[in-house]
Design a protein around this motif. Structure first.
Motif, mmCIF file in Angstrom:
data_model
loop_
_atom_site.group_PDB
_atom_site.id
_atom_site.type_symbol
_atom_site.label_atom_id
_atom_site.label_comp_id
_atom_site.label_asym_id
_atom_site.label_seq_id
_atom_site.Cartn_x
_atom_site.Cartn_y
_atom_site.Cartn_z
ATOM 1 N N SER A 1 6.084 -93.524 -10.561
ATOM 2 C CA SER A 1 6.685 -94.454 -11.514
ATOM 3 C C SER A 1 8.141 -94.086 -11.783
ATOM 4 C CB SER A 1 5.890 -94.457 -12.824
ATOM 5 O OG SER A 1 4.571 -94.918 -12.619
ATOM 6 N N LEU A 2 8.427 -92.797 -11.903
ATOM 7 C CA LEU A 2 9.809 -92.368 -12.102
ATOM 8 C C LEU A 2 10.666 -92.720 -10.886
ATOM 9 C CD1 LEU A 2 9.271 -88.877 -13.763
ATOM 10 C CD2 LEU A 2 10.360 -90.861 -14.819
ATOM 11 N N THR A 3 10.107 -92.555 -9.695
ATOM 12 C CA THR A 3 10.848 -92.903 -8.477
ATOM 13 C C THR A 3 11.168 -94.387 -8.445
ATOM 14 O OG1 THR A 3 9.687 -91.128 -7.285
ATOM 15 C CG2 THR A 3 10.837 -92.771 -5.965
ATOM 16 N N ALA A 4 10.183 -95.208 -8.792
ATOM 17 C CA ALA A 4 10.390 -96.656 -8.786
ATOM 18 C C ALA A 4 11.407 -97.092 -9.826
ATOM 19 C CB ALA A 4 9.058 -97.372 -9.019
ATOM 20 N N ALA A 5 11.587 -96.296 -10.890
ATOM 21 C CA ALA A 5 12.517 -96.662 -11.958
ATOM 22 C C ALA A 5 13.967 -96.376 -11.599
ATOM 23 C CB ALA A 5 12.156 -95.916 -13.244
ATOM 24 N N LEU A 6 14.202 -95.643 -10.507
ATOM 25 C CA LEU A 6 15.579 -95.353 -10.121
ATOM 26 C C LEU A 6 16.255 -96.608 -9.578
ATOM 27 C CD1 LEU A 6 15.237 -91.937 -8.241
ATOM 28 C CD2 LEU A 6 16.430 -92.335 -10.393
ATOM 29 N N PRO A 7 17.491 -96.877 -9.967
ATOM 30 C CA PRO A 7 18.228 -97.991 -9.359
ATOM 31 C C PRO A 7 18.369 -97.784 -7.854
ATOM 32 C CG PRO A 7 19.348 -97.193 -11.329
ATOM 33 C CD PRO A 7 18.267 -96.207 -11.020
ATOM 34 N N ALA A 8 18.423 -98.869 -7.101
ATOM 35 C CA ALA A 8 18.443 -98.781 -5.634
ATOM 36 C C ALA A 8 19.560 -97.888 -5.090
ATOM 37 C CB ALA A 8 18.530 -100.192 -5.041
ATOM 38 N N PRO A 9 20.784 -97.918 -5.645
ATOM 39 C CA PRO A 9 21.833 -97.069 -5.063
ATOM 40 C C PRO A 9 21.632 -95.574 -5.269
ATOM 41 C CG PRO A 9 22.788 -98.905 -6.293
ATOM 42 C CD PRO A 9 21.334 -98.843 -6.650
ATOM 43 N N VAL A 10 20.746 -95.171 -6.168
ATOM 44 C CA VAL A 10 20.516 -93.746 -6.406
ATOM 45 C C VAL A 10 19.616 -93.217 -5.294
ATOM 46 C CG1 VAL A 10 19.595 -92.010 -7.982
ATOM 47 C CG2 VAL A 10 20.772 -94.022 -8.891
ATOM 48 N N ARG A 11 20.149 -92.316 -4.499
ATOM 49 C CA ARG A 11 19.423 -91.807 -3.337
ATOM 50 C C ARG A 11 18.860 -90.414 -3.615
ATOM 51 N NH1 ARG A 11 20.975 -94.602 1.315
ATOM 52 N NH2 ARG A 11 21.394 -96.758 0.697
ATOM 53 N N ILE A 12 17.569 -90.262 -3.436
ATOM 54 C CA ILE A 12 16.974 -88.924 -3.415
ATOM 55 C C ILE A 12 16.295 -88.769 -2.068
ATOM 56 C CG2 ILE A 12 16.668 -88.796 -5.922
ATOM 57 C CD1 ILE A 12 13.693 -89.402 -5.456
ATOM 58 N N ASP A 13 16.487 -87.618 -1.450
ATOM 59 C CA ASP A 13 15.921 -87.417 -0.120
ATOM 60 C C ASP A 13 14.418 -87.161 -0.226
ATOM 61 O OD1 ASP A 13 16.812 -86.813 2.843
ATOM 62 O OD2 ASP A 13 15.233 -85.389 2.319
ATOM 63 N N GLN A 14 13.629 -87.963 0.508
ATOM 64 C CA GLN A 14 12.177 -87.872 0.417
ATOM 65 C C GLN A 14 11.546 -87.234 1.651
ATOM 66 O OE1 GLN A 14 10.347 -91.538 -0.957
ATOM 67 N NE2 GLN A 14 12.161 -92.099 -2.134
ATOM 68 N N LEU A 15 12.366 -86.833 2.643
ATOM 69 C CA LEU A 15 11.814 -86.229 3.850
ATOM 70 C C LEU A 15 11.106 -84.915 3.542
ATOM 71 C CD1 LEU A 15 14.585 -86.898 6.512
ATOM 72 C CD2 LEU A 15 12.176 -87.564 6.684
ATOM 73 N N VAL A 16 11.715 -84.109 2.664
ATOM 74 C CA VAL A 16 11.084 -82.824 2.326
ATOM 75 C C VAL A 16 9.753 -83.069 1.626
ATOM 76 C CG1 VAL A 16 11.326 -80.679 1.033
ATOM 77 C CG2 VAL A 16 13.301 -81.648 2.204
ATOM 78 N N ASP A 17 9.704 -84.072 0.752
ATOM 79 C CA ASP A 17 8.446 -84.390 0.076
ATOM 80 C C ASP A 17 7.360 -84.750 1.082
ATOM 81 O OD1 ASP A 17 9.812 -84.039 -2.293
ATOM 82 O OD2 ASP A 17 10.261 -86.165 -2.527
ATOM 83 N N ARG A 18 7.714 -85.579 2.065
ATOM 84 C CA ARG A 18 6.737 -85.954 3.095
ATOM 85 C C ARG A 18 6.293 -84.734 3.890
ATOM 86 N NH1 ARG A 18 10.317 -91.053 5.246
ATOM 87 N NH2 ARG A 18 10.188 -92.326 3.343
ATOM 88 N N GLY A 19 7.258 -83.860 4.168
ATOM 89 C CA GLY A 19 6.912 -82.648 4.899
ATOM 90 C C GLY A 19 5.965 -81.758 4.119
ATOM 91 N N ILE A 20 6.229 -81.575 2.817
ATOM 92 C CA ILE A 20 5.352 -80.738 1.987
ATOM 93 C C ILE A 20 3.951 -81.331 1.933
ATOM 94 C CG2 ILE A 20 4.930 -79.914 -0.361
ATOM 95 C CD1 ILE A 20 7.973 -79.759 -0.717
ATOM 96 N N GLU A 21 3.869 -82.644 1.728
ATOM 97 C CA GLU A 21 2.552 -83.285 1.639
ATOM 98 C C GLU A 21 1.770 -83.098 2.933
ATOM 99 O OE1 GLU A 21 0.610 -87.450 -0.022
ATOM 100 O OE2 GLU A 21 2.764 -87.332 0.347
ATOM 101 N N ALA A 22 2.444 -83.276 4.074
ATOM 102 C CA ALA A 22 1.773 -83.091 5.366
ATOM 103 C C ALA A 22 1.357 -81.635 5.558
ATOM 104 C CB ALA A 22 2.695 -83.537 6.498
ATOM 105 N N PHE A 23 2.237 -80.709 5.195
ATOM 106 C CA PHE A 23 1.951 -79.286 5.358
ATOM 107 C C PHE A 23 0.728 -78.876 4.544
ATOM 108 C CE2 PHE A 23 2.574 -74.860 3.985
ATOM 109 C CZ PHE A 23 2.723 -74.219 5.203
ATOM 110 N N LEU A 24 0.669 -79.315 3.303
ATOM 111 C CA LEU A 24 -0.450 -78.948 2.441
ATOM 112 C C LEU A 24 -1.741 -79.622 2.883
ATOM 113 C CD1 LEU A 24 1.310 -79.068 -1.057
ATOM 114 C CD2 LEU A 24 0.771 -77.061 0.338
ATOM 115 N N ASP A 25 -1.605 -80.718 3.623
ATOM 116 C CA ASP A 25 -2.780 -81.417 4.141
ATOM 117 C C ASP A 25 -3.224 -80.871 5.494
ATOM 118 O OD1 ASP A 25 -4.724 -83.420 3.655
ATOM 119 O OD2 ASP A 25 -3.734 -84.744 5.108
ATOM 120 N N GLY A 26 -2.519 -79.849 5.985
ATOM 121 C CA GLY A 26 -2.893 -79.230 7.256
ATOM 122 C C GLY A 26 -2.220 -79.826 8.467
#
Length: 710
Positions: free
Chosen positions: A462-487
């Protein structure tokens, strides 16, 4: 609350958590009713970037509750008056109605209201929405006029002027100045939303310079509450024709709003905005606006923009003698946020240039607990100081959000991931935590969810969705962590390789990443400016040593790495390093040592509250407990091996090693790579030396062991 947020996300009606908390407070926690209300809001209101309507929209569920309500006109007017007043004091309402509290409680509307200790409220907040939606404009104006007379007789001018303005159908300048004055007082007390509504009402009833002042107060109160869209609209209205002093006073708030909405501080003509005369008050306002712009540029990594605005700050403070109180602490804060470890430990005053800056300095000097104690003193209200940087807004929600994000960051640095997540959730229900430090609070919320849950929960999404479109946060690391923890280690490594190829974007204020998945050896990436405690930097160095050194070097390094790991006080940092030591030990065939380090890692990660990381390490331990049964590797069994060996072998050595593992002879390898057999033998000898194996069989066993444990 999680269920409500999830329901809104599923229905494409995502709301910032503090917006949902407000809806729940006024509508109750019925999911269908909350969903109905959210559907009537515009995207900026759902994101917390515009104020919610007063009252909240009428929806079918609320109408169905009260459509059969039938009370006499006197009781109806009293209920409407309760829903319209500025506060919940009982005495003015008794003056309005003429009956005693006992008589009202014993009457037909007694069950609909709650009176206690001199206060009166509607028993169900949804009744206020129904009353204000079903009461005609004429009837509401009549009640406002009666309330105006009540408060006028009581000598309570603010309430009297408020109700007089609300009863008026046209301009009523006589009320505006007093409403603006009280709005300023409310703003300084941290009541930013009420200040906004008072000042907006004042602006609607006046013209000229008085309107400029009311517009200013409404705009700065809006950004203090986190309403960036509303603040940008109001404050932009002062340019270019507004009174100069009000333009300059509103410039800093306009910069904050636009930076959040656009993702960058707007490029402006400084000469066009500078004060025209020598009025010290104007130059001080200019200096504060420059201070805001400089810190906002620093938050976004804009070194050139920051330097330009710091020069403007120096000019403004030199003209007003505010070098010590304003310039020095803001310069220190800006450089620290940009990533300069060597800034002077200059302490300002108040919540940001005082407490927050001092807490960050304490943490990066190695005493995170001291930093947390500094923040706790500031939040307790003991010894509250004026902060020249945010003077008048020390108690505002936006300043509170900055301090909350720093507190959560320090809890992460200390290794208390569970406590940090709990604090972030509480803060997100009350404050606009997506605004500070260019969206750092959202990045932190995501990483905490991954550490504790292993996935992004409804608060972070919900916090991510509330960010205005021009505000960029890099989500590649998040995807990597989720995949890593999932094996899915190869998927994690793939995400991190793309992240590295994109320049390894990351926040200056350090948040946990995924160093386990890929070795980042480029000096430019290793030595990027990062603000973090010494032991966070040490843990990073240890992870690089574990993953980056050859097997031969590891044999000499292992004892030193283990000894240094034991000095880490953060259970999260040490747990991750212990897990990496354990994995490396398993790859080399030392199962008992690997089991010992993995077991230690599980205990430490559980202690930190990072349950998802603990579960991921437990999977490896359970695998060790069933070694007599073959491990089935889904997909490419050598994927992890390829990832690990690429970091320690040259490209040609890697090609030779993988062909050997696949069963090719030296002649087959020579033909495949178009080299001589002798060249293959030389490369293979180097592979054997680097990986500390003696035969092709040992090399093949090692490759599959990596696939089993990494």
């Amino acid at each position: 609350m999680e269920g409500i947020l999830e329901d809104l996300l599923e229905n494409d009606l995502s709301c910032a958590p503090h917006v949902v908390a407000r809806i729940v407070a006024e509508v109750t926690a019925d999911r269908s009713s909350v969903r109905e209300v959210a559907a009537r809001l515009d995207p900026a209101q759902r994101a917390g970037l515009r104020p919610l309507p007063m009252p909240l929209p009428m929806v079918g569920g609320i109408d169905a509750l009260y459509s059969g309500l039938d009370v006499d006109p006197r009781d109806h007017d009293l209920l409407v008056a309760i829903s319209l007043r500025l506060d919940d004091r009982l005495d003015p309402l008794l003056d309005f109605d003429g009956r005693t509290a006992a008589d009202i409680a014993a009457g037909p509307i007694g069950p609909l209201i709650h009176m206690h200790a001199g206060r009166v409220q509607l028993s169900d907040p949804r009744l206020a929405i129904w009353l204000r939606a079903t009461t005609s404009t004429t009837s509401a104006a009549r009640v406002h006029r009666r309330l105006h007379r009540v408060f006028h007789r009581r000598g309570e001018r603010v309430d009297a002027d408020w109700h007089r303005a609300r009863a008026s159908t046209g301009l009523d300048p006589t009320t505006a100045n007093e409403l603006t004055r009280i709005a300023r007082e409310h703003s300084e007390a941290g009541l930013s939303e009420r200040a906004f509504h008072l000042a907006a009402e004042a602006a609607a009833h006046t013209v000229g310079t008085d309107r400029d002042e009311a517009t200013l107060v409404a705009g700065v109160a809006a950004i203090a509450a986190g309403y960036a869209v509303e603040a940008a609209r109001r404050l932009a209205g002062l340019f270019p024709g507004g009174e100069e002093r009000y333009r300059l006073q509103g410039l800093g708030g306009l910069f904050v709003a636009q930076a959040h909405l656009r993702g960058a501080v707007p490029e402006v003509d400084l000469d066009a905005l500078r004060p025209r005369g020598d009025d010290p008050e104007h130059w001080y306002s200019w200096a504060r606006a420059a201070a805001f712009a400089a810190v906002l540029c620093a938050e976004r990594g804009d070194r050139l923009g920051m330097r330009s605005w710091l020069e403007a700050l120096r000019e403004g403070t030199a003209r007003t003698g505010a070098e010590h109180e304003l310039r020095d602490p803001v310069v220190a804060l800006a450089w620290l946020v940009l990533g300069d470890h060597d800034v002077d430990d200059v302490r300002g005053a108040g919540p940001l240039t005082g407490g927050m800056l001092q807490a960050l300095h304490a943490a990066i000097d190695g005493d995170v607990d001291h930093g947390l104690r500094i923040l706790a003193v500031g939040d307790s209200g003991i010894g509250v100081e004026v902060d020249p940087f945010v003077a008048g807004f020390e108690a505002s929600p936006l300043v509170g959000a900055y301090r909350a994000v720093v507190e959560v960051l320090l809890l992460m640095w200390r290794g208390d991931m569970g406590a940090a997540r709990d604090r972030m959730i509480r803060a997100s229900l009350e404050l606009p935590v997506a605004i500070p430090f260019a969206g750092l609070g959202v990045v932190i919320a995501r990483r905490l969810d991954l550490a504790v849950l292993g996935r992004l929960g409804p608060f972070a999404r919900s916090l991510t969705a509330a960010l205005p479109a021009p505000v960029r946060i890099d989500q590649l690391v998040d995807r990597g962590i989720e995949a890593f923890l999932d094996g899915a280690s190869e998927e994690a490594a793939s995400c991190m390789r793309v992240w590295r190829d994109r320049g390894a974007p990351q926040t200056t204020l350090s948040v946990p990443g995924l160093e386990e998945a890929i070795v980042v050896t480029e000096p430019a990436l290793r030595h990027r400016h990062r603000i973090e405690p010494p032991e966070i930097a040490l843990a990073q160095q240890l992870r690089l040593r574990i993953t980056g050194c050859s097997d031969e070097d590891w044999r000499m390094e292992r004892d030193r790495v283990v000894a240094e790991t034991r000095t880490l006080t953060s259970p999260f940092s040490r747990g991750r390093v212990e897990a990496m030591i354990g994995t490396r030990s398993l790859i080399r065939g030392d199962v008992e040592l690997g089991r010992e380090h993995l077991a230690t890692a599980v205990k430490l990660l559980e202690l930190s509250g990072a349950d998802a990381w603990a579960r991921a390490v437990e999977v490896r331990l359970r695998r060790l407990g069933t070694q007599e049964r073959p491990t089935v590797v889904v997909g490419d069994p050598l994927a992890s091996c390829r990832r690990v060996w690429r970091s320690v072998l040259t490209a040609r050595e890697f090609d030779v090693a993988m062909l050997v593992v696949e069963g090719a002879s030296n002649r087959d390898i020579a033909d495949s790579l178009h080299v001589s057999v002798r060249t293959v033998e030389v490369h293979l000898g180097r592979v054997f030396a680097k990986l500390e194996v003696r035969t092709r069989v040992e090399l093949t066993v090692l490759a599959h062991r990596i696939g089993q444990y990494v």
